[in-house]
Each structure stands twice: as C-alpha cells, then as structure tokens.
Design an enzyme around this catalytic site. Structure first.
Site, short mmCIF file in Angstrom:
data_model
loop_
_atom_site.label_atom_id
_atom_site.label_comp_id
_atom_site.label_asym_id
_atom_site.label_seq_id
_atom_site.Cartn_x
_atom_site.Cartn_y
_atom_site.Cartn_z
N ASP A 276 -2.47 5.00 -6.27
CA ASP A 276 -1.96 5.12 -4.90
C ASP A 276 -0.46 5.34 -5.05
O ASP A 276 0.28 4.42 -5.40
CB ASP A 276 -2.26 3.81 -4.15
CG ASP A 276 -1.53 3.71 -2.82
OD1 ASP A 276 -0.96 4.72 -2.36
OD2 ASP A 276 -1.55 2.61 -2.22
N LYS B 276 8.65 10.34 -1.59
CA LYS B 276 7.43 10.94 -1.05
C LYS B 276 7.69 11.65 0.29
O LYS B 276 7.02 12.62 0.62
CB LYS B 276 6.38 9.85 -0.88
CG LYS B 276 5.01 10.34 -0.47
CD LYS B 276 4.03 9.18 -0.50
CE LYS B 276 2.70 9.52 0.11
NZ LYS B 276 1.77 8.38 0.07
N GLU C 294 -5.81 9.30 1.47
CA GLU C 294 -5.66 7.83 1.44
C GLU C 294 -6.70 7.11 2.30
O GLU C 294 -7.32 6.14 1.84
CB GLU C 294 -4.24 7.45 1.87
CG GLU C 294 -3.21 7.80 0.80
CD GLU C 294 -1.78 7.85 1.31
OE1 GLU C 294 -1.53 7.50 2.49
OE2 GLU C 294 -0.89 8.26 0.54
N ASP D 91 -3.06 2.20 8.83
CA ASP D 91 -2.26 2.04 7.62
C ASP D 91 -0.79 1.86 7.97
O ASP D 91 -0.08 2.83 8.26
CB ASP D 91 -2.48 3.29 6.73
CG ASP D 91 -1.69 3.23 5.43
OD1 ASP D 91 -0.86 2.31 5.26
OD2 ASP D 91 -1.90 4.12 4.58
#
Ligand code: AMP
Length: 423
Positions: free
Chosen positions: A48, A110, A211, A233
């Site tokens: 992850d 990211k 994800e 999330d």
C-alpha cells in the site's frame, strides 16, 4: 482551495485523451485460506503506497501477514529525507526531520505522481509544500533536492524500495514481485508513474490494484454473493469514498470521489491551533513562530488525537516549550476531552459526507442499496468518525481488519492469488 475529483459512473472524464479505468477486472481470486502448508512459499508482496504512510504485507501458508520494519512498526511514513551528501532516509525517521529540514524532506509525493506541472493539483501542492517543485521535461514535475531535480517516481521508488527491503529482511529472501495499490481515481499517467516507481525500486509490478478493491479483498468479499459496498478511506491527508460492485470474480468501481486535502493532519492542525492560541493568550508567546516548539506541538497534537481513539481524554504535556524574555522556561500542560476534540473537528468529518453524497449520486444509489461499509485509514479508528459513518450509512461499518493495514493485506492476497494461478 480543496481539490475535488468527482469521477462519473463508469465513463470517467478522460484527461488529455487518456481513458481512465474504473473497472478493475480481476482474475478469479482464490481465497487465501485455501493455500496449504505444502504450497510453494509465496514471494510476491502487496504494497500500500500511501500519501502519508506505506505498508507491506504477504499472504502465505493461509495467513496474511503485515511485515514490520526494523523498529517493529507495521506502517512507515511515505517520507524521504535527503541529507547533504544526497544520502536518503526513508520512513518514520525521515518524517521526524520534516520540521527541522523542511526543504529536503519530501512528504506526500503521491499527490504529484503523474501530474502535469501546470495542473491545479500541482499549484496547490506548491502552495503548501516546503520543498521545491520545479518543471521538468514535457511539463512534468520535478522535485529539487540539493543540486538534483528528481522525477516523482524516483522519490516514490525510494519508499517502495524501503518496503521491498523491509520484506526481504523479514522473509530472509530476495523479493522481486509486487502488487501495488493505487487510488481508484488514478488516471493512466498516474498509474504509469506508479509502475515506473516500482521498476526503479527493482520490483516487477504484477498489477496495480485499486485501493478500495484491495480493502474489499481483505474483508473476503468476492467469494460468492454479488454485493455492493462503500469503502470510506480517511487517511492522513486525503479522503476517498468508493462504491464497489462485487461479483464472484469481478470488482467494479461504480463511483469514486474524494478530497485530496482532507485527513487526519487537518484534525492535528485544529488541536495545534487551540493549543497555540491558548498559550498565546496566557503568555503572549506565539509557539507557531518557533520551529522547534511547533514540532513539539505537532507531535503532541497527533499523539493526543490517537489517544482519544481509546481514551475519553488525553493529557498533553510539553515541558520547556518556550522561554520568556526574562529567561524563565514555560511548559504546556492541558487535558483535551473527547467532547472538546469533537467540537474542533466535527465540520471536517461532516465534509466527508458531502463527498459521499456525490459518490452515491454518481452511482445512482442510496445508502439503503449498500450491503456493507468498510473503513480504511488511521483516523477511522476514532469513535467520533465511526459513529458519524454509522449514522450516515445507517449501518455499522466493518472495522475488524486494521484500517491502516487493510489495503496492504488485500494487495498481498491478490499477489498470492496471482502467483498461485501461475500468472
Ligand atoms: P493513513 O494514511 O491511513 O496511514 O493515516 C494516517 C493518519 O492516521 C495520520 O493522520 C495519523 O495521525 C492517523 N491515525 C493513526 N492512528 C490513529 C488513531 N489511533 N486514532 C486517530 N488517528 C490515527
């Protein structure tokens, strides 16, 4: 200022003529528990690669194991610090240097993955980042560290290599294959940049897995019944909601929406503001102006927030946080209750539900059409968040898999299934 990435059901807006995949067709995924002890040792890992933190896991001998770093921590900060000689430090040690050496401590790379230099997202990152973001060839993004201008995949590769090395140390064998997770909204450019990062890190990327799909796999979805689930999330710096339709061997992302600047760090900032304002009112000293005091405030605010996920109140003690003009040292000592914390962050939590409204609308569904809600991300440990999610979705969310590790675990299950399938 907040970035929204509303993504339409099935047909996503195609950035610069590139189609954006929403349907994650996965091969029949074997239930992890079907592996016998005699099964060959799996060496493909699941990673992850998060905005704030990263985690690596492996599925073998019928179990999914999160692999801890050498300090015994299951998750590591996705932070890279570049020292004078160019040597890099990755993970929680690097995060600790962010306040001291902000220009050379790269956080949240990211957010820049596969972006164009002139995009809104990069403009926003430039406004909040303490490191230098410059233009590279073909309008790409580079990060300036000392004399070098690094491509974003080169930075993410350092985080991935750290994950690879954690796995190699734990498994005591070389690791060369991985499944890496990406947000469901990532477009082709962002996916390609993630693949490049894997390659630079010396990994063969078996697959990029969405994800939310990984989270659903970790909960054992996809083993039979057709179901619809929402994956909520809330990470350190980003919020994503995805609605998945799960068949016996196909996971489809019906819609995904998010806010790239909403997460647990915003909760910390609210606590920091409260502490700094109270301190200023009492002592006429602005702690925010002192780099070292601010670093202590940040650490104390995050630790208080985490305590409040298990305790009703958190004691915040920072000895010698400031010095008066007369030379006397001052300390900070305060108790923060859950009720006070709720008052500070409730509006942030409510903002996530506006995004959920959007995702449901795009999927043409209501909360009653869902069969389950999965929680992902550290801040979803807070009872305050869990209660709000339960109220919004009118059902108790699934919490039995660790929300920090659930995505890596799903990636590991998929990696093992692919290896087992001989693909
Ligand atoms: P993630 O990106 O999912 O790793 O989430 C990182 C965020 O989760 C950070 O803001 C952490 O402070 C937060 N976090 C981690 N553990 C907890 C906890 N027990 N309670 C509240 N927030 C937490």
């Amino acid at each position: 200022q907040r970035a929204r990435f509303p993504i339409a059901k099935r047909a996503l807006p195609a950035p610069r003529g590139v189609s954006q995949p929403t349907t994650q067709r996965i091969r029949r995924v074997e239930p992890c528990t079907s592996y016998g002890v005699e099964a060959p040792m799996a060496t493909a890992i699941g990673i992850d690669l998060g905005t704030t933190n990263s985690c690596v896991a492996i599925a073998r001998r019928g179990r999914v194991e999160v692999l801890e770093n050498k300090y015994g921590e299951p998750i590591s900060a996705s932070v890279v610090h570049f020292g004078d000689g160019g040597a890099s430090l990755v993970g929680n040690q690097a995060k600790a240097l962010a306040v001291q050496d902000p220009e050379y401590t790269i956080t949240a790379a990211k957010r820049l993955m596969g972006r164009y230099f002139f995009s809104e997202e990069v403009k926003k990152a430039k406004a909040v980042c303490s490191y230098k973001i410059v233009e590279g060839p073909n309008h790409s993004v580079r990060v300036k560290v000392h004399e070098q201008a690094l491509a974003v995949p080169e930075i993410s590769a350092l985080v991935l290599r750290e994950m690879k090395e954690i796995a190699e140390a734990k498994l005591d064998q070389p690791v060369s294959q991985a499944v890496i997770t990406v947000p469901a909204y990532f477009n082709d450019n962002q996916r390609q940049a993630t693949r490049d990062a894997g390659r630079i890190a010396g990994l063969e990327v078996l697959r990029l897995l969405n994800e939310p799909t990984a989270a659903a796999l970790a909960y054992g979805f996809g083993k039979g019944l057709a179901q619809r689930v929402a994956v909520y999330d809330l990470g350190g710096g980003t919020f994503d909601i995805s609605i998945l339709e799960i068949g016996s061997d196909v996971f489809e992302v019906l819609s995904t929406c998010g806010d790239t600047y909403l997460g647990g760090e915003d909760f910390d900032d609210r606590v920091i503001d409260l502490l700094a304002e109270e301190f200023q009112a009492q002592h006429q000293i602005n702690l925010r102006k002192d780099r070292f005091a601010l670093e202590k405030l940040k650490a104390a605010a995050e630790s208080a927030k985490k305590s409040l996920s298990v305790d009703d109140e958190a004691r915040i003690q920072i000895p010698d946080v400031a010095t008066t003009p007369a030379g006397a040292t001052l300390s900070l000592d305060r108790t923060l209750t859950r009720a006070e914390f709720a008052a500070l962050v409730s509006d942030l939590i409510q903002r996530t539900f506006k995004v959920c409204d959007e995702a449901l609308q795009q999927a043409n569904l209501t909360v009653r059409d869902l069969d389950g809600v999965i929680l992902v991300g550290g801040p979803t440990r807070l009872p305050l968040v869990r209660e709000a999610v339960e109220q919004y979705f009118q059902r108790e969310p699934k919490t039995d898999v660790d929300p920090d590790q659930v995505v890596a675990m799903g990636a590991a299950i998929h990696a093992a299934a692919r290896q087992g399938a001989g693909s």
